[in-house]
Design a protein around this motif. Sequence first.
Motif, PDB file in Angstrom:
ATOM      1  N   ASP A 109       0.822  -1.215   0.000  1.00  0.00           N
ATOM      2  CA  ASP A 109       0.000   0.000   0.000  1.00  0.00           C
ATOM      3  C   ASP A 109       0.858   1.268   0.000  1.00  0.00           C
ATOM      4  N   SER A 110       1.925   1.254   0.805  1.00  0.00           N
ATOM      5  CA  SER A 110       2.730   2.466   0.964  1.00  0.00           C
ATOM      6  C   SER A 110       3.526   2.804  -0.307  1.00  0.00           C
ATOM      7  N   SER A 111       3.624   1.883  -1.261  1.00  0.00           N
ATOM      8  CA  SER A 111       4.411   2.138  -2.484  1.00  0.00           C
ATOM      9  C   SER A 111       3.547   2.337  -3.724  1.00  0.00           C
ATOM     10  N   ILE A 112       2.229   2.215  -3.592  1.00  0.00           N
ATOM     11  CA  ILE A 112       1.361   2.280  -4.779  1.00  0.00           C
ATOM     12  C   ILE A 112       1.563   3.595  -5.539  1.00  0.00           C
ATOM     13  N   HIS A 113       1.524   4.698  -4.813  1.00  0.00           N
ATOM     14  CA  HIS A 113       1.631   6.002  -5.472  1.00  0.00           C
ATOM     15  C   HIS A 113       2.980   6.133  -6.192  1.00  0.00           C
ATOM     16  N   GLU A 114       4.041   5.824  -5.428  1.00  0.00           N
ATOM     17  CA  GLU A 114       5.407   5.963  -5.967  1.00  0.00           C
ATOM     18  C   GLU A 114       5.583   5.093  -7.224  1.00  0.00           C
ATOM     19  N   VAL A 115       5.120   3.845  -7.149  1.00  0.00           N
ATOM     20  CA  VAL A 115       5.279   2.945  -8.296  1.00  0.00           C
ATOM     21  C   VAL A 115       4.462   3.457  -9.482  1.00  0.00           C
ATOM     22  N   SER A 116       3.244   3.938  -9.227  1.00  0.00           N
ATOM     23  CA  SER A 116       2.397   4.413 -10.340  1.00  0.00           C
ATOM     24  C   SER A 116       3.028   5.625 -11.032  1.00  0.00           C
ATOM     25  N   LYS A 117       3.787   6.399 -10.243  1.00  0.00           N
ATOM     26  CA  LYS A 117       4.452   7.581 -10.817  1.00  0.00           C
ATOM     27  C   LYS A 117       5.627   7.173 -11.714  1.00  0.00           C
ATOM     28  N   THR A 118       6.264   6.057 -11.342  1.00  0.00           N
ATOM     29  CA  THR A 118       7.448   5.608 -12.082  1.00  0.00           C
ATOM     30  C   THR A 118       7.100   5.074 -13.464  1.00  0.00           C
ATOM     31  N   LEU A 119       5.878   4.540 -13.608  1.00  0.00           N
ATOM     32  CA  LEU A 119       5.513   3.915 -14.879  1.00  0.00           C
ATOM     33  C   LEU A 119       5.402   4.967 -15.972  1.00  0.00           C
ATOM     34  N   ASN A 120       6.069   4.717 -17.050  1.00  0.00           N
ATOM     35  CA  ASN A 120       6.122   5.682 -18.139  1.00  0.00           C
ATOM     36  C   ASN A 120       4.889   5.500 -19.039  1.00  0.00           C
ATOM     37  N   LEU A 121       3.721   5.908 -18.510  1.00  0.00           N
ATOM     38  CA  LEU A 121       2.464   5.664 -19.218  1.00  0.00           C
ATOM     39  C   LEU A 121       1.611   6.918 -19.185  1.00  0.00           C
ATOM     40  N   ASN A 154      -2.582   8.088 -20.018  1.00  0.00           N
ATOM     41  CA  ASN A 154      -3.958   7.758 -20.392  1.00  0.00           C
ATOM     42  C   ASN A 154      -4.209   6.253 -20.558  1.00  0.00           C
ATOM     43  N   GLN A 155      -3.518   5.454 -19.729  1.00  0.00           N
ATOM     44  CA  GLN A 155      -3.737   4.001 -19.755  1.00  0.00           C
ATOM     45  C   GLN A 155      -4.561   3.606 -18.526  1.00  0.00           C
ATOM     46  N   LEU A 156      -5.185   2.424 -18.596  1.00  0.00           N
ATOM     47  CA  LEU A 156      -5.962   1.952 -17.436  1.00  0.00           C
ATOM     48  C   LEU A 156      -5.024   1.256 -16.448  1.00  0.00           C
ATOM     49  N   ILE A 157      -4.958   1.856 -15.245  1.00  0.00           N
ATOM     50  CA  ILE A 157      -4.090   1.315 -14.196  1.00  0.00           C
ATOM     51  C   ILE A 157      -4.947   1.064 -12.963  1.00  0.00           C
ATOM     52  N   VAL A 158      -4.826  -0.123 -12.377  1.00  0.00           N
ATOM     53  CA  VAL A 158      -5.619  -0.413 -11.171  1.00  0.00           C
ATOM     54  C   VAL A 158      -4.680  -0.864 -10.058  1.00  0.00           C
ATOM     55  N   HIS A 159      -5.103  -0.631  -8.814  1.00  0.00           N
ATOM     56  CA  HIS A 159      -4.353  -1.209  -7.696  1.00  0.00           C
ATOM     57  C   HIS A 159      -5.213  -2.282  -7.029  1.00  0.00           C
ATOM     58  N   THR A 160      -4.613  -3.037  -6.117  1.00  0.00           N
ATOM     59  CA  THR A 160      -5.315  -4.179  -5.524  1.00  0.00           C
ATOM     60  C   THR A 160      -5.564  -3.986  -4.024  1.00  0.00           C
ATOM     61  N   SER A 161      -5.510  -2.729  -3.589  1.00  0.00           N
ATOM     62  CA  SER A 161      -5.627  -2.461  -2.156  1.00  0.00           C
ATOM     63  C   SER A 161      -7.086  -2.286  -1.734  1.00  0.00           C
ATOM     64  N   GLY A 162      -7.397  -2.769  -0.525  1.00  0.00           N
ATOM     65  CA  GLY A 162      -8.760  -2.631  -0.025  1.00  0.00           C
ATOM     66  C   GLY A 162      -9.024  -1.266   0.580  1.00  0.00           C
ATOM     67  N   ILE A 163      -7.985  -0.622   1.080  1.00  0.00           N
ATOM     68  CA  ILE A 163      -8.197   0.577   1.900  1.00  0.00           C
ATOM     69  C   ILE A 163      -7.872   1.875   1.153  1.00  0.00           C
ATOM     70  N   PHE A 193      -8.796   5.054  -5.561  1.00  0.00           N
ATOM     71  CA  PHE A 193      -8.018   4.948  -6.813  1.00  0.00           C
ATOM     72  C   PHE A 193      -7.188   6.202  -7.058  1.00  0.00           C
ATOM     73  N   ASN A 194      -7.556   7.319  -6.376  1.00  0.00           N
ATOM     74  CA  ASN A 194      -6.782   8.533  -6.652  1.00  0.00           C
ATOM     75  C   ASN A 194      -5.400   8.541  -5.994  1.00  0.00           C
ATOM     76  N   ILE A 195      -5.057   7.443  -5.316  1.00  0.00           N
ATOM     77  CA  ILE A 195      -3.669   7.289  -4.843  1.00  0.00           C
ATOM     78  C   ILE A 195      -2.745   7.021  -6.051  1.00  0.00           C
ATOM     79  N   LEU A 196      -3.361   6.569  -7.154  1.00  0.00           N
ATOM     80  CA  LEU A 196      -2.578   6.307  -8.373  1.00  0.00           C
ATOM     81  C   LEU A 196      -2.307   7.637  -9.090  1.00  0.00           C
ATOM     82  N   CYS A 197      -1.172   7.711  -9.749  1.00  0.00           N
ATOM     83  CA  CYS A 197      -0.781   8.934 -10.445  1.00  0.00           C
ATOM     84  C   CYS A 197      -1.841   9.303 -11.497  1.00  0.00           C
TER      85      CYS A 197
END
Length: 248
Positions: A63-75, A77-86, A89-93
């Motif tokens: 959970d603590s790395s979701i934002h950081e990892v989503s920022k690293t992805l060189n993408l 307007n693609q569909l990106i999802v996370h698998t966290s319960g808590i 979705f706006n934690i994603l870049c």
Amino acid sequence: MINLSIIGSGNVGKHFIALVQNSKDLNLIQWLSRSESCYQKIKTTSDFKNIEKADVYVICVSDSSIHEVSKTLNLHNQLIVHTSGINHFNILCDNNRRGVFYPLQTFTKENKTRELEIPICIESEYNEDIKLLIDLCKYLNLKYYQVDYEKRKILHLAAVFSNNFSNHLYSIAYKITKNNNIDFDILKPLIQETANKILLLEPAKAQTGPARRDDMVTINNHLKLLKNDDYRNIYKTFTQLIKDENKL
Ligand SMILES: NC(=O)c1ccc[n+]([C@@H]2O[C@H](COP(=O)([O-])OP(=O)(O)OC[C@H]3O[C@@H](n4cnc5c(N)ncnc54)[C@H](OP(=O)(O)O)[C@@H]3O)[C@@H](O)[C@H]2O)c1
């Protein structure tokens, strides 16, 4: 056919990879992990910037790395999802279209992958993306539920009580038996039946035991046997809660 990439090789990432490999309707484009993969046959990379085109990217990292990892992805307007319960979705870049693919199950790497019923809670920022997430569930042969953030948080909380806390109680039972040279295996049919019973009965109706019977002699005997103060407190709290629930 859905082209997907999975990011993360922890408990969830490994389970998802195994499921994807079993589906003829899913094409695994990449498995991104910063650590070496044990699945040598799969195309893996630790280069998060060098990400290939896919229809959906499933981020299965802590959970603590979701934002950081989503920022690293060189993408973009693609569909990106996370698998966290808590997490929302706006934690994603916000470079991308965001969503959630939360598996309401417990996964442990050490536990060999076997057929598991896995309800998936899905949510997407844009309505157009929900169909792809539904198809993804269908191709994985998993039941899906469209659950918004408010409800998902509550489900996650309920999951902590029903899974994490009950598992900790098994751990206490394990220690109690081990400290007294008793094989924990003898309790396993009881543990199994406790879980089976609530498939048919509301949990409060399935309750048995000294607290449910208001049997103070047995309760006091148990408290004398417990030397650990934390365990005594847990025992007292649960006993009171069961008595209150049954108005005893
Ligand atoms: N486990 C469950 O039962 C369960 C159930 C439902 C939902 N979830 C959710 O699923 C997600 C993953 O959980 P998990 O149990 O699979 O976690 P996990 O076993 O602890 O694995 C976490 C993964 O995240 C990677 N990671 C962490 N920080 C990273 C970073 N900065 N950059 C790149 N990779 C990073 C780790 O890489 P390394 O291996 O290199 O450290 C590892 O592959 C979480 O959001 C969790 O809440 C878990």
